[in-house]
Design an enzyme around this catalytic site. Structure first.
Site, mmCIF file in Angstrom:
data_model
loop_
_atom_site.group_PDB
_atom_site.id
_atom_site.type_symbol
_atom_site.label_atom_id
_atom_site.label_comp_id
_atom_site.label_asym_id
_atom_site.label_seq_id
_atom_site.Cartn_x
_atom_site.Cartn_y
_atom_site.Cartn_z
ATOM 1 N N GLN A 50 0.861 -1.178 0.000
ATOM 2 C CA GLN A 50 0.000 0.000 0.000
ATOM 3 C C GLN A 50 0.900 1.231 0.000
ATOM 4 O O GLN A 50 0.779 2.104 0.825
ATOM 5 C CB GLN A 50 -0.902 -0.008 1.227
ATOM 6 C CG GLN A 50 -1.883 -1.135 1.242
ATOM 7 C CD GLN A 50 -2.852 -1.025 2.396
ATOM 8 O OE1 GLN A 50 -3.261 0.050 2.793
ATOM 9 N NE2 GLN A 50 -3.235 -2.159 2.943
ATOM 10 N N ASN A 51 1.799 1.297 -0.934
ATOM 11 C CA ASN A 51 2.865 2.285 -1.009
ATOM 12 C C ASN A 51 2.367 3.673 -1.416
ATOM 13 O O ASN A 51 2.908 4.274 -2.334
ATOM 14 C CB ASN A 51 3.908 1.779 -2.024
ATOM 15 C CG ASN A 51 5.124 2.654 -2.101
ATOM 16 O OD1 ASN A 51 5.700 3.018 -1.092
ATOM 17 N ND2 ASN A 51 5.507 3.004 -3.307
ATOM 18 N N VAL A 52 1.348 4.183 -0.777
ATOM 19 C CA VAL A 52 0.809 5.472 -1.188
ATOM 20 C C VAL A 52 1.791 6.621 -0.979
ATOM 21 O O VAL A 52 1.721 7.635 -1.653
ATOM 22 C CB VAL A 52 -0.527 5.798 -0.472
ATOM 23 C CG1 VAL A 52 -1.579 4.791 -0.848
ATOM 24 C CG2 VAL A 52 -0.352 5.899 1.027
ATOM 25 N N ASP A 53 2.714 6.471 -0.051
ATOM 26 C CA ASP A 53 3.612 7.573 0.289
ATOM 27 C C ASP A 53 4.928 7.574 -0.479
ATOM 28 O O ASP A 53 5.720 8.496 -0.370
ATOM 29 C CB ASP A 53 3.905 7.582 1.792
ATOM 30 C CG ASP A 53 4.379 6.230 2.304
ATOM 31 O OD1 ASP A 53 4.861 5.403 1.501
ATOM 32 O OD2 ASP A 53 4.259 6.006 3.518
ATOM 33 N N HIS A 68 -2.773 0.900 -4.005
ATOM 34 C CA HIS A 68 -3.709 2.015 -3.882
ATOM 35 C C HIS A 68 -3.206 3.284 -4.541
ATOM 36 O O HIS A 68 -3.628 4.368 -4.180
ATOM 37 C CB HIS A 68 -4.015 2.287 -2.408
ATOM 38 C CG HIS A 68 -4.603 1.113 -1.715
ATOM 39 N ND1 HIS A 68 -5.844 0.611 -2.026
ATOM 40 C CD2 HIS A 68 -4.121 0.311 -0.743
ATOM 41 C CE1 HIS A 68 -6.101 -0.432 -1.263
ATOM 42 N NE2 HIS A 68 -5.073 -0.633 -0.483
ATOM 43 N N CYS A 79 -10.039 13.353 -17.733
ATOM 44 C CA CYS A 79 -9.170 13.226 -18.910
ATOM 45 C C CYS A 79 -8.034 12.224 -18.712
ATOM 46 O O CYS A 79 -7.296 11.951 -19.650
ATOM 47 C CB CYS A 79 -8.603 14.588 -19.298
ATOM 48 S SG CYS A 79 -7.340 15.217 -18.159
ATOM 49 N N CYS A 127 -9.291 21.642 -14.058
ATOM 50 C CA CYS A 127 -8.449 20.523 -14.486
ATOM 51 C C CYS A 127 -7.045 20.911 -14.918
ATOM 52 O O CYS A 127 -6.158 20.940 -14.101
ATOM 53 C CB CYS A 127 -9.118 19.698 -15.571
ATOM 54 S SG CYS A 127 -8.144 18.246 -16.037
#
Length: 133
Positions: A50-53, A68, A79, A127
């Site tokens: 879960q290497n989100v950081d 994740h 887009c 965006c």
């Protein structure tokens, strides 16, 4: 916040990005700990995390799959353009001058979440690659 809640409309997205804008101050300063270094030292062909950081990447962990996504990257849900989180952070700061400073005493939890209920004045940038992110 669940994906369904995030995609429910502008109010939920405003709440998410306002809180995340404050929480990024902590997350961007995170450094790998002994656990991250130990996993890298294993030299495994494949590591699913879960290497989100991005801390496993900072240690040079090979064959990394982040389940994740990554907090350091943002993907527009309209887009599909991807940009560095730091770029979005700068855009949010420019669109909300003084906003973070006025909330400097808000507690930022270890996971980067913050306890902030009032987010109605926060401007989510259009965006340019990051609107529905």
């Amino acid at each position: 916040m669940t994906f369904g809640e995030f995609t429910s409309g502008p109010v939920a997205q405003q709440r998410y990005w306002a809180r995340s804008h404050l929480g990024w101050s902590r997350m961007r300063r995170a450094d790998p700990n002994p656990g991250h270094r130990a996993v890298a030292a294993l030299g495994a062909d494949l590591v699913i995390t879960q290497n989100v950081d991005g801390l496993h990447e900072a240690c040079g962990t090979p064959g990394l799959v982040a389940l994740h996504g990554r907090i350091a990257d943002v993907v527009c849900l309209d887009c599909r353009a991807t940009s560095p989180r730091q770029v979005l952070q700068q855009r949010m700061a420019a669109d909300n001058p003084g906003w973070a400073q006025a909330r400097a005493t808000v507690e930022v939890r270890p996971d980067g979440d913050v306890d902030l209920e009032e987010t109605s004045g926060f401007v989510v940038p259009a965006c340019g690659g990051v609107a529905g992110s």
